[in-house]
Design an enzyme around this catalytic site. Structure first.
Site, PDB file in Angstrom:
ATOM      1  N   GLN A   3      19.848  15.543 -39.986  1.00 18.92           N
ATOM      2  CA  GLN A   3      19.015  14.946 -38.937  1.00 18.92           C
ATOM      3  C   GLN A   3      17.766  15.786 -38.705  1.00 18.92           C
ATOM      4  O   GLN A   3      16.685  15.236 -38.473  1.00 18.92           O
ATOM      5  CB  GLN A   3      19.811  14.809 -37.641  1.00 18.92           C
ATOM      6  CG  GLN A   3      19.085  14.062 -36.537  1.00 18.92           C
ATOM      7  CD  GLN A   3      18.837  12.593 -36.866  1.00 18.92           C
ATOM      8  OE1 GLN A   3      19.564  12.002 -37.648  1.00 18.92           O
ATOM      9  NE2 GLN A   3      17.819  12.006 -36.262  1.00 18.92           N
ATOM     10  N   ALA A  38      15.716  10.308 -33.475  1.00 23.78           N
ATOM     11  CA  ALA A  38      16.293  11.171 -32.436  1.00 23.78           C
ATOM     12  C   ALA A  38      16.257  12.633 -32.880  1.00 23.78           C
ATOM     13  O   ALA A  38      16.350  12.938 -34.077  1.00 23.78           O
ATOM     14  CB  ALA A  38      17.724  10.751 -32.144  1.00 23.78           C
ATOM     15  N   SER A  81      21.321  12.476 -31.905  1.00 21.49           N
ATOM     16  CA  SER A  81      21.359  11.297 -32.766  1.00 21.49           C
ATOM     17  C   SER A  81      22.758  10.703 -32.867  1.00 21.49           C
ATOM     18  O   SER A  81      23.733  11.420 -33.134  1.00 21.49           O
ATOM     19  CB  SER A  81      20.873  11.648 -34.178  1.00 21.49           C
ATOM     20  OG  SER A  81      21.088  10.559 -35.064  1.00 21.49           O
ATOM     21  N   HIS A 108      23.775   8.986 -35.236  1.00 20.25           N
ATOM     22  CA  HIS A 108      24.222   9.082 -36.620  1.00 20.25           C
ATOM     23  C   HIS A 108      25.158  10.279 -36.830  1.00 20.25           C
ATOM     24  O   HIS A 108      25.973  10.277 -37.758  1.00 20.25           O
ATOM     25  CB  HIS A 108      23.015   9.191 -37.559  1.00 20.25           C
ATOM     26  CG  HIS A 108      22.318   7.874 -37.792  1.00 20.25           C
ATOM     27  ND1 HIS A 108      22.819   6.907 -38.624  1.00 20.25           N
ATOM     28  CD2 HIS A 108      21.165   7.373 -37.262  1.00 20.25           C
ATOM     29  CE1 HIS A 108      22.003   5.869 -38.628  1.00 20.25           C
ATOM     30  NE2 HIS A 108      20.996   6.119 -37.803  1.00 20.25           N
ATOM     31  N   ASP A 147      22.585   2.097 -39.982  1.00 19.92           N
ATOM     32  CA  ASP A 147      21.357   1.343 -40.178  1.00 19.92           C
ATOM     33  C   ASP A 147      21.584   0.393 -41.342  1.00 19.92           C
ATOM     34  O   ASP A 147      22.040   0.814 -42.419  1.00 19.92           O
ATOM     35  CB  ASP A 147      20.188   2.273 -40.505  1.00 19.92           C
ATOM     36  CG  ASP A 147      19.762   3.116 -39.314  1.00 19.92           C
ATOM     37  OD1 ASP A 147      20.180   2.807 -38.182  1.00 19.92           O
ATOM     38  OD2 ASP A 147      19.001   4.082 -39.524  1.00 19.92           O
ATOM     39  N   GLU A 203      15.087  -1.287 -32.333  1.00 22.64           N
ATOM     40  CA  GLU A 203      15.471  -1.119 -33.733  1.00 22.64           C
ATOM     41  C   GLU A 203      16.452  -2.235 -34.118  1.00 22.64           C
ATOM     42  O   GLU A 203      17.662  -2.090 -33.936  1.00 22.64           O
ATOM     43  CB  GLU A 203      16.107   0.253 -33.967  1.00 22.64           C
ATOM     44  CG  GLU A 203      15.156   1.420 -33.760  1.00 22.64           C
ATOM     45  CD  GLU A 203      15.748   2.745 -34.208  1.00 22.64           C
ATOM     46  OE1 GLU A 203      16.955   2.789 -34.539  1.00 22.64           O
ATOM     47  OE2 GLU A 203      15.004   3.751 -34.233  1.00 22.64           O
ATOM     48  N   TRP A 246      17.667  -2.994 -36.793  1.00 25.11           N
ATOM     49  CA  TRP A 246      18.512  -2.595 -37.921  1.00 25.11           C
ATOM     50  C   TRP A 246      19.626  -1.608 -37.536  1.00 25.11           C
ATOM     51  O   TRP A 246      20.503  -1.332 -38.339  1.00 25.11           O
ATOM     52  CB  TRP A 246      17.638  -1.939 -38.998  1.00 25.11           C
ATOM     53  CG  TRP A 246      16.876  -0.750 -38.455  1.00 25.11           C
ATOM     54  CD1 TRP A 246      17.318   0.534 -38.326  1.00 25.11           C
ATOM     55  CD2 TRP A 246      15.541  -0.759 -37.931  1.00 25.11           C
ATOM     56  NE1 TRP A 246      16.346   1.330 -37.761  1.00 25.11           N
ATOM     57  CE2 TRP A 246      15.251   0.572 -37.520  1.00 25.11           C
ATOM     58  CE3 TRP A 246      14.561  -1.747 -37.796  1.00 25.11           C
ATOM     59  CZ2 TRP A 246      14.011   0.915 -36.966  1.00 25.11           C
ATOM     60  CZ3 TRP A 246      13.349  -1.400 -37.243  1.00 25.11           C
ATOM     61  CH2 TRP A 246      13.066  -0.086 -36.840  1.00 25.11           C
ATOM     62  N   HIS A 247      19.584  -1.079 -36.333  1.00 23.60           N
ATOM     63  CA  HIS A 247      20.507  -0.008 -35.943  1.00 23.60           C
ATOM     64  C   HIS A 247      21.663  -0.578 -35.117  1.00 23.60           C
ATOM     65  O   HIS A 247      21.472  -1.078 -34.008  1.00 23.60           O
ATOM     66  CB  HIS A 247      19.757   1.053 -35.132  1.00 23.60           C
ATOM     67  CG  HIS A 247      20.596   2.229 -34.721  1.00 23.60           C
ATOM     68  ND1 HIS A 247      20.468   3.482 -35.308  1.00 23.60           N
ATOM     69  CD2 HIS A 247      21.580   2.363 -33.798  1.00 23.60           C
ATOM     70  CE1 HIS A 247      21.327   4.315 -34.742  1.00 23.60           C
ATOM     71  NE2 HIS A 247      22.010   3.654 -33.818  1.00 23.60           N
TER      72      HIS A 247
END
Length: 287
Positions: free
Chosen positions: A88, A109, A114, A116, A123, A173, A175-176
């Site tokens: 990240q 982020a 984040s 993730h 994503d 977003e 896509w997230h």
């Protein structure tokens, strides 16, 4: 027959699970153990940016089911999954150098903040050789719209929506997607709540106060929040033998307890002792 069960909530439990809120104000407290991650196999990759793509196991299983249900296995691919803090940091630094501070603050982020890093965020993007790793294309029509429409029933929410930027501090977003589980994703989607709002909303339903009930498919689902201090806390729940109980931290002040009571017939269900019967898709707070 309802049984009383004692459950001990340890402080570390407040920072783990599918409902953890990770953002600027509430950074990640514990890294996910590698044993809870699985390599992404059987799903197309829309990007080769991440050599070893992984997701939290339940998140991955539900994503596969969602793609199959919406018929998106060929058109939709994974762009990004789990990231370590170091990964990240690399992505943040690269975007900052290439795109500047304003763009980066809106779409990337900071390390430790984040989603993730939880393994619960993914994503997704349109299968295209020219996919943008930071802002992949995810159209509003066709199979992409069907993916978005059915995401909640598989436990996913579009994490960053338009109009919520003042709460999430991240731009929209499309896509997230974030795995939070059922029925939480369904309630958030139905009422247009982001995770920040839902975390606050759930605080009114306490172990010693009103609980939230939602009837969904074959279950009456009971939910409430518990504050967990430094010494931990113990709660008592009433369930049928073998009933599933899920506990997730919120990464703010404690945990959310979710109990899946089996419905007993077309007009009645286990759960509230006063026998409240709720319609499908409805929520109700009861004491």
């Amino acid at each position: 027959m309802m049984l009383k069960r004692a459950i001990r909530l340890q402080p570390k439990m407040g920072h783990r699970g599918p409902l953890v809120l990770v953002n600027r104000e509430h950074p990640l407290q514990h890294s996910i153990h590698s044993s809870y991650l699985a390599s992404v196999e059987g799903i197309a990759r829309a990007s080769t940016e991440e050599a070893c793509m992984r997701l939290e196991r339940t998140c991955l299983r539900q994503l596969k089911a969602l793609l199959a249900a919406c018929g998106g296995a060929e058109a939709i691919g994974i762009v990004s999954g789990y990231r370590t803090r170091m990964e990240q940091q690399r992505i943040y630094d690269r975007s900052y150098a290439a795109n500047g501070p304003i763009f980066t603050a809106s779409y990337v982020a900071r390390p430790g903040e984040s989603e993730h890093q939880t393994g619960l965020a993914v994503d997704v993007g349109e299968m295209d050789a020219g996919v943008d790793y930071i802002c992949p294309s995810f159209p509003e029509d066709g199979v992409f719209a069907e993916f978005r429409r059915r995401a909640a029933e598989f436990g996913f929410i579009q994490r960053y929506r338009e109009g919520k930027e003042h709460l999430t501090h991240i731009a929209c977003e499309p896509w997230h997607f974030r795995y939070v589980g059922v029925p939480h994703a369904i309630i958030m989607d139905q009422y247009g709540m982001c995770l920040e709002e839902y975390t606050e909303y759930m605080r009114q339903f306490r172990s010693d106060g009103p609980h939230l009930f939602k009837k969904y498919k074959d279950h009456l689902i009971e939910m409430f929040a518990v504050e967990v201090g430094e010494e931990g806390t113990e709660i008592a729940v009433r369930t049928e033998p073998g009933a599933k109980v899920e506990i997730s931290g919120n990464n703010v002040n404690g945990c959310v307890v979710t109990i899946f009571h089996e419905c007993k017939g077309p007009g009645g269900a286990a759960g509230p002792e006063h026998g409240t019967s709720l319609g499908f898709g409805k929520e109700q707070a009861v004491r």
